[in-house]
Design an enzyme around this catalytic site. Sequence first.
Site, PDB file in Angstrom:
ATOM      1  N   ASP A  72      -8.341 -13.875   8.577  1.00 23.89           N
ATOM      2  CA  ASP A  72      -8.845 -15.185   8.408  1.00 23.89           C
ATOM      3  C   ASP A  72      -9.925 -15.200   7.126  1.00 23.89           C
ATOM      4  OD1 ASP A  72      -9.812 -17.670   8.491  1.00 23.89           O
ATOM      5  OD2 ASP A  72     -10.673 -17.616  10.714  1.00 23.89           O
ATOM      6  N   LYS A  73      -9.331 -15.223   5.963  1.00 25.22           N
ATOM      7  CA  LYS A  73     -10.112 -15.213   4.863  1.00 25.22           C
ATOM      8  C   LYS A  73     -11.046 -16.217   4.557  1.00 25.22           C
ATOM      9  CE  LYS A  73      -6.851 -12.148   2.217  1.00 25.22           C
ATOM     10  NZ  LYS A  73      -7.532 -10.949   1.694  1.00 25.22           N
ATOM     11  N   THR A  93     -12.128 -11.452   3.284  1.00 28.69           N
ATOM     12  CA  THR A  93     -13.346 -11.141   2.417  1.00 28.69           C
ATOM     13  C   THR A  93     -13.593 -12.531   1.676  1.00 28.69           C
ATOM     14  OG1 THR A  93     -12.929  -8.835   2.025  1.00 28.69           O
ATOM     15  CG2 THR A  93     -14.072 -10.099   0.171  1.00 28.69           C
ATOM     16  N   ASN A 118      -0.473  -4.482   0.861  1.00 31.32           N
ATOM     17  CA  ASN A 118      -0.927  -5.993   0.274  1.00 31.32           C
ATOM     18  C   ASN A 118      -1.703  -5.456  -0.936  1.00 31.32           C
ATOM     19  OD1 ASN A 118      -3.875  -6.812   0.463  1.00 31.32           O
ATOM     20  ND2 ASN A 118      -3.706  -5.252   2.115  1.00 31.32           N
ATOM     21  N   MET A 120      -3.448  -8.615  -1.867  1.00 30.01           N
ATOM     22  CA  MET A 120      -3.651 -10.057  -2.204  1.00 30.01           C
ATOM     23  C   MET A 120      -4.789 -10.360  -3.322  1.00 30.01           C
ATOM     24  SD  MET A 120      -1.828 -10.830   0.281  1.00 30.01           S
ATOM     25  CE  MET A 120      -2.392 -12.566   0.640  1.00 30.01           C
ATOM     26  N   PHE A 122      -8.426 -10.769  -2.905  1.00 30.65           N
ATOM     27  CA  PHE A 122      -9.271 -11.658  -2.483  1.00 30.65           C
ATOM     28  C   PHE A 122      -8.943 -13.153  -2.594  1.00 30.65           C
ATOM     29  CE2 PHE A 122     -12.797  -7.974  -2.832  1.00 30.65           C
ATOM     30  CZ  PHE A 122     -12.270  -7.430  -1.961  1.00 30.65           C
ATOM     31  N   SER A 192     -11.902  -2.598  -1.323  1.00 31.08           N
ATOM     32  CA  SER A 192     -10.407  -2.892  -1.530  1.00 31.08           C
ATOM     33  C   SER A 192      -9.882  -2.335  -2.597  1.00 31.08           C
ATOM     34  CB  SER A 192     -10.391  -4.563  -1.612  1.00 31.08           C
ATOM     35  OG  SER A 192      -9.179  -4.916  -2.043  1.00 31.08           O
ATOM     36  N   ASN A 194      -7.696  -3.588  -4.615  1.00 35.74           N
ATOM     37  CA  ASN A 194      -7.002  -4.771  -5.433  1.00 35.74           C
ATOM     38  C   ASN A 194      -7.928  -5.748  -6.196  1.00 35.74           C
ATOM     39  OD1 ASN A 194      -4.323  -4.129  -4.122  1.00 35.74           O
ATOM     40  ND2 ASN A 194      -5.259  -5.104  -2.110  1.00 35.74           N
ATOM     41  N   THR A 195      -9.141  -5.221  -6.372  1.00 32.82           N
ATOM     42  CA  THR A 195      -9.968  -5.920  -7.250  1.00 32.82           C
ATOM     43  C   THR A 195     -10.616  -4.762  -8.335  1.00 32.82           C
ATOM     44  OG1 THR A 195     -10.912  -7.666  -5.687  1.00 32.82           O
ATOM     45  CG2 THR A 195     -12.345  -7.011  -7.503  1.00 32.82           C
ATOM     46  N   LYS A 237     -18.324  -1.207   4.088  1.00 28.35           N
ATOM     47  CA  LYS A 237     -16.810  -1.111   4.390  1.00 28.35           C
ATOM     48  C   LYS A 237     -16.288  -0.106   3.341  1.00 28.35           C
ATOM     49  CE  LYS A 237     -12.305  -2.730   5.765  1.00 28.35           C
ATOM     50  NZ  LYS A 237     -11.622  -4.067   6.211  1.00 28.35           N
ATOM     51  N   ASN A 266     -11.055   0.937   5.067  1.00 25.93           N
ATOM     52  CA  ASN A 266      -9.883  -0.245   4.198  1.00 25.93           C
ATOM     53  C   ASN A 266      -8.776   0.505   4.202  1.00 25.93           C
ATOM     54  OD1 ASN A 266      -9.247  -2.406   2.840  1.00 25.93           O
ATOM     55  ND2 ASN A 266     -11.258  -2.660   2.024  1.00 25.93           N
ATOM     56  N   GLY A 320      -4.795   1.900  11.453  1.00 24.90           N
ATOM     57  CA  GLY A 320      -3.744   2.354  12.131  1.00 24.90           C
ATOM     58  C   GLY A 320      -4.191   2.222  13.641  1.00 24.90           C
TER      59      GLY A 320
HETATM   60  C1  LIG Z   1      -2.554  -8.325   4.417  1.00 27.92           C
HETATM   61  C2  LIG Z   1      -3.950  -7.744   4.485  1.00 27.92           C
HETATM   62  C3  LIG Z   1      -5.206  -8.351   3.766  1.00 27.92           C
HETATM   63  C4  LIG Z   1      -6.509  -7.749   3.933  1.00 27.92           C
HETATM   64  N1  LIG Z   1      -7.618  -8.183   3.468  1.00 27.92           N
HETATM   65  C5  LIG Z   1      -8.766  -7.423   3.523  1.00 27.92           C
HETATM   66  C6  LIG Z   1      -9.573  -8.181   3.061  1.00 27.92           C
HETATM   67  O1  LIG Z   1      -9.711  -9.359   2.495  1.00 27.92           O
HETATM   68  N2  LIG Z   1     -11.100  -7.663   3.178  1.00 27.92           N
HETATM   69  C7  LIG Z   1     -11.302  -6.391   3.795  1.00 27.92           C
HETATM   70  O2  LIG Z   1     -12.389  -5.887   4.048  1.00 27.92           O
HETATM   71  N3  LIG Z   1     -10.044  -5.643   4.263  1.00 27.92           N
HETATM   72  C8  LIG Z   1      -8.844  -6.365   4.292  1.00 27.92           C
HETATM   73  N4  LIG Z   1      -7.690  -5.886   4.782  1.00 27.92           N
HETATM   74  C9  LIG Z   1      -7.983  -4.422   5.409  1.00 27.92           C
HETATM   75  C10 LIG Z   1      -8.147  -4.310   6.960  1.00 27.92           C
HETATM   76  O3  LIG Z   1      -9.289  -5.346   7.168  1.00 27.92           O
HETATM   77  C11 LIG Z   1      -8.023  -3.110   7.365  1.00 27.92           C
HETATM   78  O4  LIG Z   1      -9.432  -2.629   6.989  1.00 27.92           O
HETATM   79  C12 LIG Z   1      -6.945  -2.423   7.146  1.00 27.92           C
HETATM   80  O5  LIG Z   1      -5.764  -2.952   7.122  1.00 27.92           O
HETATM   81  C13 LIG Z   1      -6.742  -1.053   8.236  1.00 27.92           C
HETATM   82  O6  LIG Z   1      -6.647  -1.522   9.577  1.00 27.92           O
HETATM   83  P1  LIG Z   1      -5.126  -1.838  10.064  1.00 27.92           P
HETATM   84  O7  LIG Z   1      -4.347  -0.540   9.990  1.00 27.92           O
HETATM   85  O8  LIG Z   1      -5.484  -2.249  11.713  1.00 27.92           O
HETATM   86  O9  LIG Z   1      -4.488  -2.992   9.532  1.00 27.92           O
HETATM   87  C14 LIG Z   1      -6.392  -6.424   4.496  1.00 27.92           C
HETATM   88  C15 LIG Z   1      -5.531  -5.742   5.396  1.00 27.92           C
HETATM   89  C16 LIG Z   1      -4.211  -6.474   5.098  1.00 27.92           C
HETATM   90  C17 LIG Z   1      -3.037  -5.654   6.088  1.00 27.92           C
END
Ligand SMILES: Cc1cc2nc3c(=O)[nH]c(=O)nc-3n(C[C@H](O)[C@H](O)[C@H](O)COP(=O)(O)O)c2cc1C
Length: 362
Positions: A72-73, A93, A118, A120, A122, A192, A194-195, A237, A266, A320
């Site tokens: 839920d960004k 985020t 991903n 994405m 942000f 992240s 991706n930035t 984080k 992350n 995970g």
């Molecule tokens: C599609 C996607 C988007 C994500 N976007 C963010 C983000 O905007 N900010 C953030 O801190 N982590 C983001 N994450 C990371 C998750 O919050 C989490 O730290 C990471 O996916 C590991 O947990 P999981 O294995 O349960 O998915 C994102 C993960 C996914 C899969």
Amino acid sequence: MGFVYKLLFRTVFAPMSAERAHHIGFGAIKAFDRVPVAREAVGRALRPRPEESAEVLGLRFPNRFGLAAGFDKNADGVRGLARLGFGYIEVGTITGRAQPGNPAPRMFRFTRDRALVNRMGFNNVGADAAAVRLADQRRLLERIPAPVRPVVGVNIGKTKDVAGLEATIADYRHSTGLLAPLADYLVLNVSSPNTPGLRDLQAVESLRPLIQAVQETAAQAVPHPRNALGHVPLLVKIAPDLADADVVAVTELALELGVDGVVASNTTISREGLRTDAERVGAAGPGGLSGPPLAGRACDMVRLIRRTAGPGLTVIAAGGIETAADARARLAAGADLLQGYTGFIYHGPFWPRRIAAAAYPG
Ligand SMILES: Cc1cc2nc3c(=O)[nH]c(=O)nc-3n(C[C@H](O)[C@H](O)[C@H](O)COP(=O)(O)O)c2cc1C
């Protein structure tokens, strides 16, 4: 009920792009929440049990399992998500300014590993608009009885176009000033993949002034928070790709500066240990990998942070967590709270309740 979702996943979600599936799934959760009979029925069925509640970060959590950041960004579906039995929801985020994120496609499933990649970048409406949405959601949440009302965390990050440490700090200050008054806790996202340049902020020389600026701004914005700590809790984080020595350095800095906790972790840039064939992995391109392949490193990080910090920091474990055994292992490694994202995609709306029940150690 798990098999119904598995069928839905295979027949409806899997054939479409992962991002489109996300929008449809999240849209359905929000639509459901607008129908009073439906949301009351779901809320009753998936409600956290009283014995699962826990006091962490000076806050009362209905249970120890939350939805990780990124789902839920823009903070516009918190109440719908709350009905699914999460003990807390971390929105974001959110960045100082609105931005579109990277071009699509930017989210990929590796179904054999029940993983996602991903990049994405942000994509979000920015702190000003997100603050309005979050204030609306908080008003809606007030109608959920306090013992089962989830805690709401706000995860903040850097606007892509902002360069240099000074401007970066100003960007985080802007978000903090607007969002700290609406946050039960704040997470400083410096991890992240991706930035560009974001993860360099994990270096202690950059992280120190950034943390201090966010702490100062939060204290000014919220002089009298409604929690047992006396300030809005702040967590950092971090990335699973940090070397152990850097994890220790960030943990020690957090202790020194009075940061309340660490979220580990992350997504990873590593592609090791995947069952998905190499061609498919290569075709997805760069980005952060999440889901079970991350579990080993993420669990080791929790253990390392706890060993370094003792009881002095709150540790939120992410990465995970998919099964009841994963949840218990992460608590045994020293986590106070757990969160997940990828498992929700693969296992559906009844999954949070299962993991939350497993996260009740009694
Ligand atoms: C599609 C996607 C988007 C994500 N976007 C963010 C983000 O905007 N900010 C953030 O801190 N982590 C983001 N994450 C990371 C998750 O919050 C989490 O730290 C990471 O996916 C590991 O947990 P999981 O294995 O349960 O998915 C994102 C993960 C996914 C899969």
